[in-house]
Design a protein around this motif. Structure first.
Motif, PDB file in Angstrom:
ATOM      1  N   THR A  93       0.850  -1.188   0.000  1.00 19.13           N
ATOM      2  CA  THR A  93       0.000   0.000   0.000  1.00 19.13           C
ATOM      3  C   THR A  93       0.893   1.247   0.000  1.00 19.13           C
ATOM      4  N   TYR A  94       0.267   2.389  -0.224  1.00 24.52           N
ATOM      5  CA  TYR A  94       0.981   3.672  -0.150  1.00 24.52           C
ATOM      6  C   TYR A  94       1.621   3.845   1.220  1.00 24.52           C
ATOM      7  N   GLU A  95       0.857   3.472   2.282  1.00 22.26           N
ATOM      8  CA  GLU A  95       1.358   3.627   3.653  1.00 22.26           C
ATOM      9  C   GLU A  95       2.584   2.738   3.888  1.00 22.26           C
ATOM     10  N   ARG A  96       2.516   1.524   3.364  1.00 21.94           N
ATOM     11  CA  ARG A  96       3.607   0.578   3.590  1.00 21.94           C
ATOM     12  C   ARG A  96       4.876   1.001   2.854  1.00 21.94           C
ATOM     13  N   VAL A  97       4.704   1.554   1.679  1.00 25.33           N
ATOM     14  CA  VAL A  97       5.870   2.063   0.931  1.00 25.33           C
ATOM     15  C   VAL A  97       6.601   3.108   1.770  1.00 25.33           C
ATOM     16  N   TRP A  98       5.815   4.015   2.382  1.00 30.66           N
ATOM     17  CA  TRP A  98       6.439   5.064   3.215  1.00 30.66           C
ATOM     18  C   TRP A  98       7.181   4.436   4.390  1.00 30.66           C
ATOM     19  N   ILE A  99       6.535   3.466   5.055  1.00 31.57           N
ATOM     20  CA  ILE A  99       7.152   2.801   6.214  1.00 31.57           C
ATOM     21  C   ILE A  99       8.456   2.112   5.807  1.00 31.57           C
ATOM     22  N   ILE A 100       8.427   1.393   4.699  1.00 36.50           N
ATOM     23  CA  ILE A 100       9.635   0.667   4.258  1.00 36.50           C
ATOM     24  C   ILE A 100      10.775   1.646   3.989  1.00 36.50           C
ATOM     25  N   LYS A 101      10.484   2.713   3.268  1.00 38.79           N
ATOM     26  CA  LYS A 101      11.540   3.696   2.945  1.00 38.79           C
ATOM     27  C   LYS A 101      12.116   4.323   4.215  1.00 38.79           C
ATOM     28  N   HIS A 102      11.231   4.642   5.159  1.00 39.30           N
ATOM     29  CA  HIS A 102      11.698   5.261   6.400  1.00 39.30           C
ATOM     30  C   HIS A 102      12.483   4.251   7.253  1.00 39.30           C
ATOM     31  N   SER A 103      12.098   2.988   7.179  1.00 42.14           N
ATOM     32  CA  SER A 103      12.821   1.928   7.902  1.00 42.14           C
ATOM     33  C   SER A 103      14.256   1.790   7.399  1.00 42.14           C
ATOM     34  N   LEU A 104      14.426   2.051   6.110  1.00 41.94           N
ATOM     35  CA  LEU A 104      15.725   1.811   5.462  1.00 41.94           C
ATOM     36  C   LEU A 104      16.642   3.030   5.466  1.00 41.94           C
ATOM     37  N   ARG A 105      16.243   4.094   6.155  1.00 43.55           N
ATOM     38  CA  ARG A 105      16.979   5.354   6.007  1.00 43.55           C
ATOM     39  C   ARG A 105      18.465   5.231   6.366  1.00 43.55           C
ATOM     40  N   ASN A 106      18.779   4.458   7.395  1.00 42.01           N
ATOM     41  CA  ASN A 106      20.199   4.312   7.767  1.00 42.01           C
ATOM     42  C   ASN A 106      20.975   3.544   6.710  1.00 42.01           C
ATOM     43  N   LEU A 107      20.369   2.471   6.202  1.00 48.19           N
ATOM     44  CA  LEU A 107      21.034   1.678   5.158  1.00 48.19           C
ATOM     45  C   LEU A 107      21.180   2.492   3.872  1.00 48.19           C
ATOM     46  N   LEU A 108      20.186   3.332   3.583  1.00 47.77           N
ATOM     47  CA  LEU A 108      20.268   4.178   2.374  1.00 47.77           C
ATOM     48  C   LEU A 108      21.399   5.199   2.496  1.00 47.77           C
ATOM     49  N   LYS A 109      21.585   5.733   3.693  1.00 47.37           N
ATOM     50  CA  LYS A 109      22.717   6.659   3.911  1.00 47.37           C
ATOM     51  C   LYS A 109      24.041   5.963   3.670  1.00 47.37           C
ATOM     52  N   GLN A 110      24.091   4.681   3.994  1.00 48.90           N
ATOM     53  CA  GLN A 110      25.323   3.900   3.807  1.00 48.90           C
ATOM     54  C   GLN A 110      25.458   3.387   2.372  1.00 48.90           C
ATOM     55  N   ARG A 111      24.490   3.743   1.538  1.00 45.84           N
ATOM     56  CA  ARG A 111      24.463   3.302   0.124  1.00 45.84           C
ATOM     57  C   ARG A 111      24.444   1.781   0.030  1.00 45.84           C
TER      58      ARG A 111
END
Length: 261
Positions: A229-247
């Motif tokens: 869902t739209y809500e879940r996409v947001w949650i997943i992206k926010h969950s991954l913020r540290n890993l995304l910073k680490q590329r």
């Protein structure tokens, strides 16, 4: 509420505010003794210690049984907070009541669970719940799983925020750092929640899991990313913020796929 450091709100003025509220439902309350004792003790203390002193003074000055005292304190909580903000501004004065339940209510499980749910509708129960998770893990998680389906978004948020393995300003929950499996059903219940307040909490909880148990955290996200869902996409992206910073390659791939979903 004018700006000043949060700890300075827990002072003589707060003691007077609390005492007046208690006095209105319980006239025999020793208003002056309560206020004077707090004023004397909090001067040199930091925030958490100030809150605890006030909770201890509630315990010392409310001479009834715990159930009777909690009934009085619940009466003064006032209207529920309908907003996602305000728990540390408009309702800051409830923090010592939460500490009172955290510290003195452990022998009254059901009553304390109900009181924490009432508190969290105005302030927060995320710290008060943690000793109960440690003392009564299965019973408390069962209650919190129920909370994850509550109509009140504050209560739903508490179900995920309270079980966070690494909640800021709180003692770590080592049992969930070792094995987060027991809290996953709560997160599954909340993965499509429409409240942004709840979504942030779920994402923060998954982010905590990824730090200590990356494989389990990745399995949660791999499961959730199917037809999200739209809500879940947001949650997943926010969950991954540290890993995304680490590329991190896996996280980048997940987000890239979600963006093209």
């Amino acid at each position: 509420m004018a700006y000043k450091k949060l700890k300075f709100w827990f002072d003589k003025e707060l003691a007077i505010l609390l005492a007046d509220k208690i006095n209105s439902v319980y006239p025999p309350f020793d208003l002056n003794g309560f206020v004077e004792s707090i004023d004397l003790k909090v001067q040199i203390l930091e925030l958490k210690d100030r809150v605890e002193v006030i909770a201890d003074e509630l315990h010392a000055n409310l001479t009834g049984s715990y159930p009777r005292n909690v009934q009085l304190l619940t009466q003064i909580l006032g209207p529920e907070n309908n907003d996602e903000t305000g728990m540390f501004t408009n309702y800051y004065w409830i923090m010592p009541i939460a500490k009172y339940v955290e510290k003195y209510g452990r022998d009254h499980f059901d009553l304390s669970m109900n009181t924490i749910a009432e508190i969290t509708k105005r302030n927060t129960g995320e710290y008060a719940i943690r000793p109960y998770i440690e003392m009564y893990p299965e019973k408390t998680l069962k209650v919190m799983l129920g909370w994850s389906g509550d109509e009140n978004f504050h209560v739903r948020r508490l179900s995920s925020e309270g079980v966070r393995p690494r909640l800021p300003w709180a003692k770590k929950l080592d049992t969930f750092i070792e094995n987060p499996a027991p809290i996953i059903p709560i997160l599954d219940n909340l993965k499509d929640d429409t409240s942004k307040y709840v979504q942030k909490s779920v994402a923060n909880c998954v982010n905590d899991i990824l730090k200590d148990n990356p494989q389990i955290g990745k399995e949660i996200i791999e499961k959730w990313r199917k037809q999200p869902t739209y809500e879940r996409v947001w949650i997943i992206k926010h969950s991954l913020r540290n890993l995304l910073k680490q590329r991190d390659n896996w996280a980048l791939k997940i987000v890239n796929n979600l963006n093209h979903h």
